[in-house]
Design a protein around this motif. Structure first.
Motif, PDB file in Angstrom:
ATOM      1  N   GLU A  73       0.826  -1.204   0.000  1.00  0.00           N
ATOM      2  CA  GLU A  73       0.000   0.000   0.000  1.00  0.00           C
ATOM      3  C   GLU A  73       0.862   1.256   0.000  1.00  0.00           C
ATOM      4  O   GLU A  73       1.820   1.368   0.777  1.00  0.00           O
ATOM      5  CB  GLU A  73      -0.906   0.006   1.230  1.00  0.00           C
ATOM      6  CG  GLU A  73      -1.840   1.204   1.303  1.00  0.00           C
ATOM      7  CD  GLU A  73      -2.712   1.170   2.543  1.00  0.00           C
ATOM      8  OE1 GLU A  73      -3.454   2.150   2.759  1.00  0.00           O
ATOM      9  OE2 GLU A  73      -2.639   0.182   3.297  1.00  0.00           O
ATOM     10  N   GLY A  74       0.534   2.183  -0.878  1.00  0.00           N
ATOM     11  CA  GLY A  74       1.249   3.443  -0.937  1.00  0.00           C
ATOM     12  C   GLY A  74       2.350   3.499  -1.972  1.00  0.00           C
ATOM     13  O   GLY A  74       2.843   4.577  -2.301  1.00  0.00           O
ATOM     14  N   THR A  76       3.968   3.611  -5.600  1.00  0.00           N
ATOM     15  CA  THR A  76       3.522   4.064  -6.916  1.00  0.00           C
ATOM     16  C   THR A  76       4.614   3.850  -7.952  1.00  0.00           C
ATOM     17  O   THR A  76       5.793   3.745  -7.619  1.00  0.00           O
ATOM     18  CB  THR A  76       3.154   5.558  -6.892  1.00  0.00           C
ATOM     19  OG1 THR A  76       4.328   6.333  -6.541  1.00  0.00           O
ATOM     20  CG2 THR A  76       2.044   5.837  -5.896  1.00  0.00           C
ATOM     21  N   TRP A  86       8.076   5.099  -2.767  1.00  0.00           N
ATOM     22  CA  TRP A  86       7.291   4.576  -1.644  1.00  0.00           C
ATOM     23  C   TRP A  86       7.901   5.054  -0.334  1.00  0.00           C
ATOM     24  O   TRP A  86       9.118   4.988  -0.146  1.00  0.00           O
ATOM     25  CB  TRP A  86       7.276   3.055  -1.695  1.00  0.00           C
ATOM     26  CG  TRP A  86       6.523   2.359  -0.605  1.00  0.00           C
ATOM     27  CD1 TRP A  86       5.312   2.730  -0.083  1.00  0.00           C
ATOM     28  CD2 TRP A  86       6.907   1.163   0.086  1.00  0.00           C
ATOM     29  NE1 TRP A  86       4.912   1.834   0.885  1.00  0.00           N
ATOM     30  CE2 TRP A  86       5.866   0.868   1.008  1.00  0.00           C
ATOM     31  CE3 TRP A  86       8.003   0.320   0.007  1.00  0.00           C
ATOM     32  CZ2 TRP A  86       5.921  -0.243   1.848  1.00  0.00           C
ATOM     33  CZ3 TRP A  86       8.067  -0.789   0.834  1.00  0.00           C
ATOM     34  CH2 TRP A  86       7.031  -1.066   1.742  1.00  0.00           C
ATOM     35  N   LYS A  89       5.198   3.083   6.073  1.00  0.00           N
ATOM     36  CA  LYS A  89       4.660   3.562   7.340  1.00  0.00           C
ATOM     37  C   LYS A  89       5.065   2.607   8.471  1.00  0.00           C
ATOM     38  O   LYS A  89       5.545   1.496   8.223  1.00  0.00           O
ATOM     39  CB  LYS A  89       3.134   3.652   7.256  1.00  0.00           C
ATOM     40  CG  LYS A  89       2.644   4.653   6.215  1.00  0.00           C
ATOM     41  CD  LYS A  89       1.131   4.691   6.170  1.00  0.00           C
ATOM     42  CE  LYS A  89       0.633   5.677   5.115  1.00  0.00           C
ATOM     43  NZ  LYS A  89      -0.843   5.707   5.043  1.00  0.00           N
ATOM     44  N   GLN A  92       4.021  -0.959   8.448  1.00  0.00           N
ATOM     45  CA  GLN A  92       4.445  -1.768   7.305  1.00  0.00           C
ATOM     46  C   GLN A  92       5.808  -2.417   7.515  1.00  0.00           C
ATOM     47  O   GLN A  92       6.432  -2.878   6.554  1.00  0.00           O
ATOM     48  CB  GLN A  92       4.465  -0.909   6.031  1.00  0.00           C
ATOM     49  CG  GLN A  92       3.079  -0.479   5.575  1.00  0.00           C
ATOM     50  CD  GLN A  92       3.110   0.376   4.322  1.00  0.00           C
ATOM     51  OE1 GLN A  92       3.798   1.389   4.258  1.00  0.00           O
ATOM     52  NE2 GLN A  92       2.355  -0.031   3.311  1.00  0.00           N
TER      53      GLN A  92
END
Length: 221
Positions: A73-74, A76, A86, A89, A92
């Motif tokens: 997630e997050g 690109t 990226w 977080k 993660q």
């Protein structure tokens, strides 16, 4: 003999022209397969921007499109350049699978890898002392402490048993597995201390000087 209708020949000619102009004939005109040649960094740090620029080998005869098929997630990717960005977080931390696909319309290549996200990462190590001086041979001194420093500004003392020690010139001074340095003859050398954590190795040097103190050599008159 029956003649082929003129309109049928015209249709065939139009189809072949369209086929050629659309780029579909490129594989028959020497279009080479697209190949990913870059290697990704497999480590990332929480809160720090991770960047990976995908590099490929291609003959530039067709447009290349980059696709991020599997990603955390997050993350690109720029579809026209292959640049991945990226910022992981705190939730993660751990391992994340990534699958990248690149295609030129006819050929494609795929790259799979796993990124490990950590809270912090070993940045450097230091020793106390950083230099040692001996005024006689066959005398010994211990490396007092070894400190690991991390990218988040934190640090910790390391057990000597987890480090490796090496003398650049054992004829001048040796070092054992416990970090004890022993002088052998007059001269200068370096003791290298290495420590590995989470696949990252950092090293530092201790400068060794061995001199002979004539006042204590027993040769006075």
């Amino acid at each position: 003999m029956k003649k082929r209708p003129v309109y049928l020949s015209a249709i065939i000619a139009i189809l072949l022209t369209s086929f050629f102009m659309s780029g579909c004939m490129l594989p028959f005109l020497g279009n080479e397969p697209v190949t990913i040649v870059s290697k990704a960094n497999l480590s990332a740090i929480v809160g720090k921007l991770y960047k990976y620029q995908l590099d490929i080998e291609d003959d530039s005869k067709t447009k290349v499109v980059y696709t991020l098929d599997v990603a955390p997630e997050g993350m690109t990717m720029e579809g026209s350049t292959g640049l991945i960005m990226w910022t992981p977080k705190a939730n993660q931390v751990g391992k994340h699978e990534v699958v990248i696909r690149v295609s030129d319309g006819w050929f494609r290549d795929e790259q799979k890898f796993t990124i490990t996200v950590t809270q912090f990462q070993l940045k450097s190590i230091s020793t106390k002392p950083t230099t040692m001086s001996f005024t006689s041979t066959n005398s010994s001194k211990n490396i007092e402490s070894i400190t690991a420093k991390y990218n988040d500004g934190s640090s910790k003392d390391i057990e000597k048993a987890k480090c490796e020690f090496k003398s650049n010139d054992p004829s001048v001074a040796t070092v054992d597995e416990a970090g004890k340095v022993t002088s052998k003859k007059k001269g200068n050398t370096i003791i290298t201390v290495s420590y590995t954590e989470e696949g990252i190795t950092q090293s530092t040097n201790i400068n060794i000087t061995v001199t002979i103190d004539t006042d204590s050599s027993g040769g006075g008159g």
